[in-house]
Design a protein around this motif. Structure first.
Motif, PDB file in Angstrom:
ATOM      1  N   MET A 152      92.312  97.144  36.618  1.00 21.61           N
ATOM      2  CA  MET A 152      92.867  95.808  36.850  1.00 21.61           C
ATOM      3  C   MET A 152      91.976  94.707  36.285  1.00 21.61           C
ATOM      4  O   MET A 152      92.469  93.647  35.898  1.00 21.61           O
ATOM      5  CB  MET A 152      93.115  95.582  38.349  1.00 21.61           C
ATOM      6  N   LEU A 153      90.687  94.957  36.215  1.00 20.96           N
ATOM      7  CA  LEU A 153      89.770  93.932  35.686  1.00 20.96           C
ATOM      8  C   LEU A 153      90.006  93.654  34.207  1.00 20.96           C
ATOM      9  O   LEU A 153      89.660  92.588  33.714  1.00 20.96           O
ATOM     10  CB  LEU A 153      88.310  94.338  35.918  1.00 20.96           C
ATOM     11  N   ARG A 177      95.513  85.990  37.878  1.00 28.35           N
ATOM     12  CA  ARG A 177      94.418  86.806  37.335  1.00 28.35           C
ATOM     13  C   ARG A 177      93.199  86.754  38.241  1.00 28.35           C
ATOM     14  O   ARG A 177      92.530  87.758  38.466  1.00 28.35           O
ATOM     15  CB  ARG A 177      94.032  86.327  35.934  1.00 28.35           C
ATOM     16  N   TRP A 178      92.895  85.567  38.776  1.00 27.88           N
ATOM     17  CA  TRP A 178      91.727  85.417  39.653  1.00 27.88           C
ATOM     18  C   TRP A 178      91.904  86.197  40.948  1.00 27.88           C
ATOM     19  O   TRP A 178      90.980  86.828  41.435  1.00 27.88           O
ATOM     20  CB  TRP A 178      91.441  83.945  39.937  1.00 27.88           C
ATOM     21  N   LYS A 179      93.116  86.139  41.506  1.00 26.66           N
ATOM     22  CA  LYS A 179      93.367  86.875  42.760  1.00 26.66           C
ATOM     23  C   LYS A 179      93.276  88.378  42.493  1.00 26.66           C
ATOM     24  O   LYS A 179      92.701  89.128  43.282  1.00 26.66           O
ATOM     25  CB  LYS A 179      94.739  86.497  43.328  1.00 26.66           C
ATOM     26  N   ALA A 180      93.823  88.836  41.357  1.00 26.20           N
ATOM     27  CA  ALA A 180      93.748  90.263  41.006  1.00 26.20           C
ATOM     28  C   ALA A 180      92.290  90.689  40.819  1.00 26.20           C
ATOM     29  O   ALA A 180      91.875  91.762  41.275  1.00 26.20           O
ATOM     30  CB  ALA A 180      94.557  90.546  39.734  1.00 26.20           C
ATOM     31  N   ALA A 181      91.495  89.840  40.169  1.00 22.67           N
ATOM     32  CA  ALA A 181      90.070  90.154  39.964  1.00 22.67           C
ATOM     33  C   ALA A 181      89.329  90.166  41.301  1.00 22.67           C
ATOM     34  O   ALA A 181      88.473  91.022  41.538  1.00 22.67           O
ATOM     35  CB  ALA A 181      89.438  89.151  39.000  1.00 22.67           C
ATOM     36  N   LEU A 182      89.675  89.228  42.178  1.00 24.04           N
ATOM     37  CA  LEU A 182      89.044  89.168  43.501  1.00 24.04           C
ATOM     38  C   LEU A 182      89.314  90.459  44.282  1.00 24.04           C
ATOM     39  O   LEU A 182      88.401  91.037  44.880  1.00 24.04           O
ATOM     40  CB  LEU A 182      89.586  87.958  44.274  1.00 24.04           C
ATOM     41  N   VAL A 183      90.556  90.936  44.235  1.00 26.80           N
ATOM     42  CA  VAL A 183      90.919  92.177  44.924  1.00 26.80           C
ATOM     43  C   VAL A 183      90.212  93.373  44.273  1.00 26.80           C
ATOM     44  O   VAL A 183      89.703  94.252  44.964  1.00 26.80           O
ATOM     45  CB  VAL A 183      92.457  92.359  44.941  1.00 26.80           C
ATOM     46  N   SER A 184      90.168  93.383  42.937  1.00 26.04           N
ATOM     47  CA  SER A 184      89.498  94.486  42.230  1.00 26.04           C
ATOM     48  C   SER A 184      88.019  94.541  42.581  1.00 26.04           C
ATOM     49  O   SER A 184      87.490  95.601  42.930  1.00 26.04           O
ATOM     50  CB  SER A 184      89.641  94.313  40.718  1.00 26.04           C
TER      51      SER A 184
END
Length: 153
Positions: A64-65, A78-85
């Protein structure tokens, strides 16, 4: 191993599960119609392997990163996905093989949004990268749910 899995579950439930739910909700705000047409077109989807949930979650989070710098996907998403990753990697106490991806987590953890562009994606537009990210998010959530069920038995 029992103590480690319990510790992971507690951290997930107390810290990360809220962010995962938020990300899934954000993902649901975007239309699925265009993504359904493009399913299985070179998509790199990860599955949650039985007895290897931690390794599966690590692979999904690292994968996901790679979407972090994709300009066709809205910055907030993208930021929320990176935060979760990055949160997943932190909870699992794992790292990605490629150090480039670790830099994304450093950037996310210091909340430095300046290095990414501000291009917003229209909710009506859809693209392959976005569809792949949505599939990854769905897989990650399913794998976390499976992990939780297994260790709460």
């Amino acid at each position: 191993m029992g103590n480690k899995t319990t510790e992971i579950r507690v951290k997930y439930e107390n810290i990360l599960s809220h962010d995962v739910d938020e990300l899934v909700n954000m993902s649901a705000e975007y239309r699925d119609r265009c993504c359904k047409n493009k399913k299985h077109e070179n998509s790199k989807v990860f599955f949650c392997n039985d007895t290897q949930e931690i390794e599966s979650l690590q692979s999904m989070a690292c994968n996901m990163l790679r979407f972090f710098h994709k300009q066709k996907i809205s910055k907030d998403f993208r930021w929320k996905a990176a935060l979760v990753s990055c949160g997943t990697l932190q909870v699992l106490q794992c790292k990605c093989e490629r150090h480039k991806k670790e830099k994304v987590c450093t950037q996310v953890n210091t909340h430095n949004k300046e290095d990414t562009e501000t291009g917003d994606q229209s909710k009506k537009k859809c693209n392959q990268e976005f569809c792949e990210l949505k599939e990854n998010i769905s897989s990650l959530r399913s794998c976390w749910n499976k992990f939780e069920k297994i260790i709460s038995r």
